[in-house]
Scaffold this motif. Structure first.
Motif, PDB file in Angstrom:
ATOM      1  N   UNK A 193       0.848  -1.199   0.000  1.00  0.00           N
ATOM      2  CA  UNK A 193       0.000   0.000   0.000  1.00  0.00           C
ATOM      3  C   UNK A 193       0.884   1.249   0.000  1.00  0.00           C
ATOM      4  N   UNK A 194       0.454   2.268  -0.737  1.00  0.00           N
ATOM      5  CA  UNK A 194       1.219   3.506  -0.812  1.00  0.00           C
ATOM      6  C   UNK A 194       0.277   4.695  -0.919  1.00  0.00           C
ATOM      7  N   UNK A 195       0.599   5.738  -0.195  1.00  0.00           N
ATOM      8  CA  UNK A 195      -0.216   6.950  -0.283  1.00  0.00           C
ATOM      9  C   UNK A 195      -0.026   7.603  -1.651  1.00  0.00           C
ATOM     10  N   UNK A 196      -1.124   7.864  -2.378  1.00  0.00           N
ATOM     11  CA  UNK A 196      -1.003   8.532  -3.681  1.00  0.00           C
ATOM     12  C   UNK A 196      -0.875  10.046  -3.481  1.00  0.00           C
ATOM     13  N   UNK A 197       0.346  10.523  -3.372  1.00  0.00           N
ATOM     14  CA  UNK A 197       0.575  11.953  -3.157  1.00  0.00           C
ATOM     15  C   UNK A 197       0.476  12.682  -4.493  1.00  0.00           C
TER      16      UNK A 197
END
Length: 387
Positions: A193-197
């Motif tokens: 999971x990765x924050x979509x900045x």
């Protein structure tokens, strides 16, 4: 370390990966992004505006014609997250495979010359995995929207006319990692999971954007080419609806295209070249067409959304957003003042949007993910050369 990014055509496909590429470059790694598309909405132009080195994989191809055919395919309206149609009938998969056919030869040449240690591909990008296989390095599937699955890229490759063997590869290896930008409560697909900045470049901010708005501000991002392609369309209906409400409507489009519409109501502004992510931070809600970059930027800003899907995977994204309770979905012809009023007054939409924003802010950042990506570069070659 050298990292080659391979992106599908269009701004919506390249913008969600910009922050990851920037994080790797900030950590001292060499980055090159291979994309396709023309004009200010084309991938290479968008990447250059974001400060990233880019190469065009299809400078002579009319990708717009392919996308227009995709948008007109009636099957798109029947693709839902609960009942996917077979891959061999999926218009998205077919068109993505067609785009991959166009981009693959150049992607392989670029990989052979750039000699990356790792290839990072946007989901549903078939040319990137092939290029990684040819040069024998690991590849990573980078999610860019709310509808990706871990098999998307490999399905696209399997739908291509030219098989991996055509490029001297016996079989396509699975990705070494999958980066998911889907919020957990919206059906995160696993992987990393990765924050979509949001990172949609810089721009001169108008002074009024730095002042607190005196009334609810609604950002409208339904595509910069809309007036030229189809007249006023949904923008015209939004203008009529906004004129009846005590709101401020901000159109995300260049001034020259806004001028095509003649006089604007007094409560409508033109955002010009202001990046969408910056405008959203000073807005109360957003109207968009369901593109990946717009949807993710709105989620990151914690804003209620009104989605007017037009084509591609817009209908599927719209359904995902509606089910989570962060968006209203409507046909463009049904846009009216009541719908806009509900968008800014529906408390449940605002609460749910804030909750999803909190989920995203808790996910690992692109900088944290970049550190993990570096560890993959030493992985053994995952593809087999054809004998």
């Amino acid at each position: 370390m050298r990292v080659m990014f391979a992106a599908s055509a269009g701004a919506d496909q390249v913008l969600p990966l910009v922050s990851t590429a920037v994080a790797l470059r900030a950590a001292g790694h060499e980055v090159l992004v291979a994309a396709a598309g023309h004009g200010r909405d084309g991938g290479p132009a968008v990447l250059a505006a974001c400060g990233l080195p880019a190469v065009d994989l299809a400078p002579e191809a009319d990708l717009g014609a392919v996308v227009r055919r995709l948008r007109s395919d009636p099957l798109l309206r029947h693709v839902t997250t609960s009942a996917r149609i077979p891959a061999d009938l999926d218009p998205l998969c077919r068109v993505r495979a067609e785009l991959a056919e166009v981009m693959a030869p150049a992607a392989v040449r670029v990989a052979e010359r750039f000699a990356p240690d790792l290839v990072v591909c946007t989901a549903a990008q078939g040319a990137g995995p092939l290029a990684a296989a040819v040069v024998g390095v690991p590849w990573v599937e980078h999610g860019v929207n709310l509808t990706d699955s871990v098999n998307t890229s490999r399905l696209v490759v399997s739908a291509m006319n030219a098989s991996p063997q055509h490029y001297g590869v016996r079989a396509l290896a699975p990705p070494s990692a999958v980066l998911s930008v889907v919020p957990p409560s919206m059906g995160g697909i696993g992987g990393w999971p990765m924050r979509p900045v949001p990172n949609d470049g810089g721009g001169l901010l108008p002074e009024w954007l730095l002042e607190p708005p005196s009334r609810p501000r609604i950002a409208v991002a339904v595509g910069t080419a809309l007036p030229a392609l189809s007249g006023l369309g949904e923008v015209g209906r939004l203008l009529v609806a906004a004129e009846r409400l005590d709101v401020e409507l901000v159109l995300v489009m260049p001034g020259d295209e806004a001028n095509m519409m003649g006089g604007l109501p007094g409560n409508v502004r033109v955002g010009g070249a202001t990046p969408l992510s910056l405008l959203l931070r000073a807005s109360s809600a957003v109207v968009h067409h369901g593109g990946a970059a717009s949807a993710l930027a709105a989620l990151d800003a914690g804003l209620p959304q009104l989605v007017l899907p037009r084509g591609a995977d817009h209908f599927v994204s719209a359904e995902v957003l509606r089910r989570r309770g962060v968006a209203l979905v409507a046909e463009p012809a049904n846009v009216d003042a009541d719908l806009l009023e509900r968008l800014i007054a529906d408390r449940a939409l605002a609460v749910n949007a804030t909750a999803v924003c909190g989920e995203l802010r808790a996910l690992p950042t692109p900088s944290e993910i970049a550190t993990r990506l570096v560890s993959l570069a030493g992985s053994p070659k995952l593809s087999e050369a054809a004998s």
